[in-house]
Structure formats: C-alpha cells, structure tokens
Design a protein around this motif. Structure first.
Motif, mmCIF file in Angstrom:
data_model
loop_
_atom_site.group_PDB
_atom_site.id
_atom_site.type_symbol
_atom_site.label_atom_id
_atom_site.label_comp_id
_atom_site.label_asym_id
_atom_site.label_seq_id
_atom_site.Cartn_x
_atom_site.Cartn_y
_atom_site.Cartn_z
ATOM 1 N N LYS A 276 0.849 -1.208 0.000
ATOM 2 C CA LYS A 276 0.000 0.000 0.000
ATOM 3 C C LYS A 276 0.877 1.248 0.000
ATOM 4 N N LYS A 277 1.915 1.234 0.845
ATOM 5 C CA LYS A 277 2.817 2.405 0.925
ATOM 6 C C LYS A 277 3.527 2.640 -0.410
ATOM 7 N N MET A 278 4.082 1.542 -0.954
ATOM 8 C CA MET A 278 4.837 1.662 -2.206
ATOM 9 C C MET A 278 3.960 2.150 -3.355
ATOM 10 N N ALA A 279 2.699 1.718 -3.341
ATOM 11 C CA ALA A 279 1.797 2.091 -4.440
ATOM 12 C C ALA A 279 1.092 3.425 -4.181
ATOM 13 N N GLY A 280 1.317 3.971 -2.981
ATOM 14 C CA GLY A 280 0.673 5.244 -2.656
ATOM 15 C C GLY A 280 -0.839 5.144 -2.580
ATOM 16 N N VAL A 281 -1.341 3.993 -2.078
ATOM 17 C CA VAL A 281 -2.798 3.804 -1.981
ATOM 18 C C VAL A 281 -3.338 4.623 -0.810
ATOM 19 N N GLU A 282 -4.389 5.394 -1.097
ATOM 20 C CA GLU A 282 -4.959 6.246 -0.049
ATOM 21 C C GLU A 282 -5.735 5.414 0.957
ATOM 22 N N LYS A 283 -5.633 5.815 2.218
ATOM 23 C CA LYS A 283 -6.393 5.129 3.280
ATOM 24 C C LYS A 283 -7.869 5.450 3.085
ATOM 25 N N ILE A 284 -8.733 4.434 3.189
ATOM 26 C CA ILE A 284 -10.160 4.720 3.054
ATOM 27 C C ILE A 284 -10.897 4.379 4.336
ATOM 28 N N ARG A 330 -11.003 -0.421 -5.439
ATOM 29 C CA ARG A 330 -10.272 -1.170 -6.474
ATOM 30 C C ARG A 330 -8.773 -1.309 -6.172
ATOM 31 N N PRO A 331 -8.074 -0.224 -5.735
ATOM 32 C CA PRO A 331 -6.646 -0.394 -5.438
ATOM 33 C C PRO A 331 -6.398 -1.432 -4.336
ATOM 34 N N TYR A 332 -7.292 -1.479 -3.351
ATOM 35 C CA TYR A 332 -7.168 -2.483 -2.287
ATOM 36 C C TYR A 332 -7.313 -3.887 -2.863
ATOM 37 N N GLU A 333 -8.338 -4.089 -3.693
ATOM 38 C CA GLU A 333 -8.580 -5.417 -4.274
ATOM 39 C C GLU A 333 -7.369 -5.890 -5.078
ATOM 40 N N LEU A 334 -6.763 -4.971 -5.830
ATOM 41 C CA LEU A 334 -5.608 -5.345 -6.657
ATOM 42 C C LEU A 334 -4.393 -5.690 -5.784
ATOM 43 N N ILE A 335 -4.206 -4.930 -4.709
ATOM 44 C CA ILE A 335 -3.075 -5.218 -3.810
ATOM 45 C C ILE A 335 -3.284 -6.561 -3.103
ATOM 46 N N TYR A 336 -4.521 -6.847 -2.686
ATOM 47 C CA TYR A 336 -4.818 -8.151 -2.085
ATOM 48 C C TYR A 336 -4.472 -9.273 -3.067
ATOM 49 N N ALA A 337 -4.876 -9.108 -4.329
ATOM 50 C CA ALA A 337 -4.630 -10.148 -5.340
ATOM 51 C C ALA A 337 -3.130 -10.321 -5.593
ATOM 52 N N ILE A 338 -2.396 -9.204 -5.665
ATOM 53 C CA ILE A 338 -0.943 -9.275 -5.902
ATOM 54 C C ILE A 338 -0.264 -10.036 -4.757
ATOM 55 N N ALA A 339 -0.664 -9.737 -3.509
ATOM 56 C CA ALA A 339 -0.062 -10.408 -2.346
ATOM 57 C C ALA A 339 -0.326 -11.915 -2.413
ATOM 58 N N ASP A 340 -1.565 -12.280 -2.720
ATOM 59 C CA ASP A 340 -1.931 -13.697 -2.805
ATOM 60 C C ASP A 340 -1.184 -14.396 -3.940
ATOM 61 N N HIS A 341 -1.191 -13.781 -5.135
ATOM 62 C CA HIS A 341 -0.565 -14.426 -6.301
ATOM 63 C C HIS A 341 0.944 -14.595 -6.097
ATOM 64 N N THR A 342 1.567 -13.610 -5.437
ATOM 65 C CA THR A 342 3.008 -13.683 -5.191
ATOM 66 C C THR A 342 3.327 -14.858 -4.264
ATOM 67 N N LYS A 343 2.477 -15.034 -3.252
ATOM 68 C CA LYS A 343 2.688 -16.151 -2.324
ATOM 69 C C LYS A 343 2.540 -17.483 -3.078
#
Length: 360
Positions: A276-284, A330-343
C-alpha cells in the motif's frame, strides 16, 4: 443421494435437524430459533469487526493449535507435501490435502504415512481466481488443515460419529467458538473420482471446515445397477476403503479470530501494508471495506455483471456513488490479489514448478 446423517453427538446432545428456507438444504443446530443454515448467501458474515474467536491467532499459532490437538487425539503428524504432485500424472498442482494420498494410499497399494494422520497442506487452486481480492475470502493459495482416517477392509479406524465430535471439540474447547452458532450443513461432495456424504461446518456466516466421508468411486461401465448411487449427476459404486477426508481453512480461522474486513488483512498484512505504501494507496474509511466484505461474502464473482451488482449494493449501503466506491476499493482489491498471487508463485517455484510459455 439420501443417507441418514444423524450422528451420535446430534442424538445425545439435542441437536435439531432443520431445512434452510433459502437454499433448501438440511442442517443441524443447537439453536431452536435458528432458521437459516449459516452459509452465504443464506447468511451474511457476522464476525467482521467482532471476531468470532476470543483470542487473536497468527497462521503459525493456529496451525500448531490444530496439529497438536489432533496429535493429542492419536493422529500422527505428517509434514506437508510439495504443491507439485510428482506422484500423480492427472493433476498439475495439489489442490487439497487428500490429493497427497490419491490414488495410491486410497486404493490400498501404498500405506499411509500414519493412520489416522493430521497435516496442514498448502493447496493451490485457480478455479476462483476472479474472486481473489474481491470477496475477502478467496485465495489461489491456502492451507488446508486436515485429519484423515483410512478405513481399510477389516481395519476400521473411525467414521462419522468421531469426526463430527473431534471437529466440534476443536472448535468449541480449543478455539472457544460459541456452540449455538455452529451449524453442520448436509451437502454431498465429489472430486478426483471419489464421492461421499459430507458436512460443511459453518460459523457466523463463514464455512470453516468440510467433513467428507469418502465411500464411493466412479462406477465402471459394467457396474451392478443395485450398487450404483448418483451424486451430482455422476454414477458411483461403493469403495472397499472408506476414507475420512476433512479440510479446515487455516486462513479463514485466523480471519475469524481477527474480524478484519478481509482474510487478506488477517494473514497477508506483512505484505499488504508495504505494498500500500509503495503504491501510494490512499487510506479509506474502514466502514466501506467492512460493508464491501460483508456483502462480497454473499457472492461468487463470475463475470462483470456480478461485480457491478455487488458495487451497486455496497454503494447504496454506505451512501456513496458506485464511481466513488470503485475508486476507493479497487486499489485495495488489486493489492490483495498481488499479495496472494506472489505467495502462490513463491510456493510453486520453491517446490519445483518450472515456468513455461507453452502448454499448461
């Protein structure tokens, strides 16, 4: 397939068998006032923001709690198998703990490493890939904690009564779940050429385990018609070996103990926060994520129509437009997917899967 699934515990401890008015399936409960089975979409998640397990667990703590409980109850602890099943030529990846023992152990050609046994098996499935990151509960990689018993002819280990009692004791005594909130839903299972009656164990709107009583195999052409049963449109005949095949969701139980908006926050936080930090995702507003997750739990996202409908419902609940909601989540959903796929990729590469741009 109809089969009497009244177990010893249900009989002796006053469980009630009811029929869910929403899905029409039968389930067992201790709560006389309960109407629905506890399974989405018949029920919503009821643990977001209020955890259903009093103590917060990490993945390691929950896994150890499970394995040591079953060890105490006479199960041999077995190390996880690789996610690349070199012992099979019919599947590319291990998608469930029972796959470790199909076909050789189940057919009786090879001995199980212990009997009964307990294991926590990393499992990879791409069937729900469109749901990953969105529903809050789907992963491409997850750990299936299990206890298995192989009842060979003339050598019974245990069956339905003991399986249900062990599951209930683990959930209520070890994890301190509320007994009256647990339901056992009858739902036959089939997979990998085997089938049998099964219970889905549900708690506060989340399926936390499946208990399968594998006792049928695919019927051959010349099968005796009096032996044939039909499950989910396929014909089966009884097996000589009857297998207790259970699966408990490690990530789901950890999530239940945290009550976070999604299971990803509970188990992949160490990856998600830096991303989230690296991608600059805003806190919601956390409320948006919670409502999104509560409602997403009711859906299987199979196409854009499903997703659009989900967005409309959530937006209505939190009082914003669909566009504002989309922009926020949407940015949250994409970050969740990236974390899962990387694992998932990390496990696959570590266990010897070679990337390729041809074939599967």
């Amino acid at each position: 397939m109809s089969m009497d699934m009244t177990t010893r515990m249900f009989k002796e401890e006053g469980w009630i068998r009811k029929r869910c008015p929403k899905c029409g399936k039968y389930f067992w409960t201790l709560d006389p006032d309960r109407e629905t089975c506890g399974d989405p979409p018949c029920d919503e998640y009821q643990f977001i923001g209020k955890p259903g397990i009093p103590k917060k667990y990490t993945l390691d703590e929950m896994r150890e709690k499970f394995l040591s409980f079953f060890e105490k109850h006479g199960h041999g602890r077995v190390k996880r198998y690789p996610v690349l099943p070199r012992w099979r030529d019919d599947v590319l990846l291990v998608g469930a703990s029972i796959m470790d023992f199909q076909p050789w152990v189940i057919s009786g050609e090879a001995d199980p490493p212990a009997n009964p046994l307990t294991i926590s098996q990393p499992s990879i499935r791409f069937t729900d890939i469109d749901n990953v990151g969105i529903t809050g509960r789907h992963f491409t990689i997850f750990e299936m904690m299990a206890h298995h018993a192989f009842n060979y002819p003339g050598k019974p280990i245990y069956w339905m009564d003991e399986t249900v009692e062990l599951a209930f004791e683990f959930f209520t005594k070890e994890l301190k779940m509320k007994p009256e909130d647990i339901t056992f839903k009858e739902n036959p299972w089939a997979g990998g050429g085997n089938a049998g009656p099964a219970f889905e164990v549900l708690y506060r709107g989340l399926e936390v385990a499946t208990l399968v009583f594998m006792q049928y195999k695919k019927a051959p052409e010349n099968a005796d018609p009096s032996q044939v049963v039909e499950i989910k449109g396929e014909k089966y005949v009884p097996m000589e070996t009857k297998v207790v095949d259970t699966g408990y969701g490690l990530e789901r139980l950890v999530w239940m103990s945290h009550g976070t908006p999604t299971a990803y926050d509970a188990v992949l936080g160490y990856v998600i926060e830096p991303l989230k930090k690296m991608a600059g995702v805003e806190k919601i507003d956390e409320r948006i994520l919670m409502e999104n997750s509560r409602l997403a739990g009711m859906f299987d996202i199979e196409d854009m129509g499903d997703l659009r409908y989900l967005r409309e419902q959530v937006a209505k609940r939190v009082g914003i437009t669909v566009e504002e909601l989309e922009k926020a989540v949407r940015p949250y959903e994409l970050i969740y997917a990236i974390a899962d796929h990387t694992k998932a990729l990390t496990f696959m590469l570590a266990d010897g899967v070679i990337p390729s741009n041809v074939k599967a």
